[in-house]
Scaffold this motif. Structure first.
Motif, PDB file in Angstrom:
ATOM      1  N   ALA A   1       0.852  -1.191   0.000  1.00  0.00           N
ATOM      2  CA  ALA A   1       0.000   0.000   0.000  1.00  0.00           C
ATOM      3  C   ALA A   1       0.885   1.237   0.000  1.00  0.00           C
ATOM      4  O   ALA A   1       1.862   1.305   0.754  1.00  0.00           O
ATOM      5  N   ALA A   2       0.559   2.206  -0.832  1.00  0.00           N
ATOM      6  CA  ALA A   2       1.405   3.394  -0.971  1.00  0.00           C
ATOM      7  C   ALA A   2       1.613   4.108   0.351  1.00  0.00           C
ATOM      8  O   ALA A   2       2.700   4.621   0.638  1.00  0.00           O
ATOM      9  N   ASP A   3       0.559   4.151   1.191  1.00  0.00           N
ATOM     10  CA  ASP A   3       0.661   4.836   2.488  1.00  0.00           C
ATOM     11  C   ASP A   3       0.947   3.866   3.631  1.00  0.00           C
ATOM     12  O   ASP A   3       0.813   4.238   4.805  1.00  0.00           O
ATOM     13  N   GLY A   4       1.341   2.657   3.291  1.00  0.00           N
ATOM     14  CA  GLY A   4       1.633   1.669   4.319  1.00  0.00           C
ATOM     15  C   GLY A   4       0.400   1.127   5.022  1.00  0.00           C
ATOM     16  O   GLY A   4       0.507   0.377   5.991  1.00  0.00           O
ATOM     17  N   GLY A   5      -0.783   1.512   4.528  1.00  0.00           N
ATOM     18  CA  GLY A   5      -2.032   1.056   5.127  1.00  0.00           C
ATOM     19  C   GLY A   5      -2.649   2.042   6.095  1.00  0.00           C
ATOM     20  O   GLY A   5      -3.687   1.765   6.695  1.00  0.00           O
ATOM     21  N   ALA A   6      -2.062   3.239   6.232  1.00  0.00           N
ATOM     22  CA  ALA A   6      -2.497   4.183   7.266  1.00  0.00           C
ATOM     23  C   ALA A   6      -3.956   4.590   7.127  1.00  0.00           C
ATOM     24  O   ALA A   6      -4.704   4.615   8.113  1.00  0.00           O
ATOM     25  N   SER A   7      -4.388   4.940   5.920  1.00  0.00           N
ATOM     26  CA  SER A   7      -5.737   5.483   5.756  1.00  0.00           C
ATOM     27  C   SER A   7      -6.821   4.465   6.094  1.00  0.00           C
ATOM     28  O   SER A   7      -7.890   4.835   6.590  1.00  0.00           O
ATOM     29  N   ALA A   8      -6.564   3.187   5.846  1.00  0.00           N
ATOM     30  CA  ALA A   8      -7.563   2.148   6.136  1.00  0.00           C
ATOM     31  C   ALA A   8      -7.453   1.624   7.561  1.00  0.00           C
ATOM     32  O   ALA A   8      -8.458   1.240   8.160  1.00  0.00           O
TER      33      ALA A   8
END
Length: 275
Positions: free
Chosen positions: A255-262
């Motif tokens: 995941a581009a954000d490392g999974g942070a948003s989810a």
């Protein structure tokens, strides 16, 4: 007695190397999903995906795997997994799961997304949203899990508690360890089981990939020896991410954000490693 397959635990530097593969894969899937429109063939999507990998100097871990002829799997409607890209032209209302992998410097990543082409049927939106959310609930559970089996329990609990018609969790296809090979020990079940699996410890890297269906759980493999379809013809969906466990927490490598948003809404914050 049978010995369990040995799990390959990764160092922080090896997890960072896997992150490179995950980021390339994320970009390639971004491009393939964006290209999935009415009138486009599934082989066109394969070409788009391969172009991103080539530009990044990465290779596909799907192409040639046990003879698989393409770089992604494109599973449409009642196709569950392992659909082969070809001349099929995407139609309005198709639900399409795109599963792909990338290798950078010998380290693997694996991820899948679902997209609905054109005008979506409400039941397909619910199916895809639920499958994606189930994946994230499983990933969130990994952050505090004692055993790998806690992931499947969390996925099962989430799906079981959904309002409305019950969605089915396929049991014949599961997640897996990943690292210097695409498929490694341990298996990652997507459902609750009395088998707890191995203990979770730093260095464990997993591909978590629930597959849900609108109908029954029975499947069959087509004559191409790859494409798996639901026996009742009802629609299917897959979402997947590669996730690492390290001393500081978990990190979604694909995941581009490392999974942070989810993960943040689920009370979990991914922890990136420093290079």
């Amino acid at each position: 007695m049978f010995r369990q397959p040995k799990i390959e635990y990764k160092s922080n530097s090896q997890i960072l190397a896997m992150r490179k593969a995950g980021i390339v894969l994320s970009r390639a899937l971004d491009s393939a999903v964006a290209a999935a429109r009415v009138g486009v063939t599934t082989d066109d999507l394969n070409t788009v995906f391969e172009g991103v990998l080539k530009e990044a100097g990465a290779t596909s871990n799907f192409l040639g795997y046990h003879g698989f002829p393409k770089s992604i799997c494109t599973s449409v409607n009642h196709e569950v997994v392992h659909g082969i890209p070809g001349g099929y032209t995407l139609q309005d209302g198709d639900i399409l799961s795109i599963d792909g992998g990338a290798v950078v410097d010998g380290w693997h990543s694996d991820s899948a997304r679902t997209v609905i082409v054109g005008v979506a049927r409400p039941e397909d939106v619910r199916l895809s949203d639920a499958t994606e959310a189930a994946m994230w609930y499983g990933i969130a559970a990994l952050a505090s899990a004692k055993f790998v089996g806690d992931i499947g329990a969390a996925i099962d609990d989430y799906v079981s508690e959904l309002p409305g018609k019950r969605l089915g969790i396929l049991q014949d296809y599961v997640g897996h360890g990943i690292g210097t090979q695409m498929h490694q020990a341990p298996d990652v079940l997507n459902y609750r089981s009395t088998h707890r699996g191995p203990k979770v410890r730093p260095g464990l890297c997993l591909a978590i990939e629930p597959m849900l269906v609108l109908g029954g759980l029975e499947t069959r493999t087509l004559e191409d020896d790859w494409t798996v379809v639901t026996l009742d013809g009802k629609r299917s969906c897959q979402w997947e991410h590669t996730v690492a466990v390290h001393d500081g927490g978990i990190w979604v490598l694909s995941a581009a954000d490392g999974g942070a948003s989810a993960l943040e809404p689920l009370g979990v914050m991914p922890v990136p490693l420093e290079a």
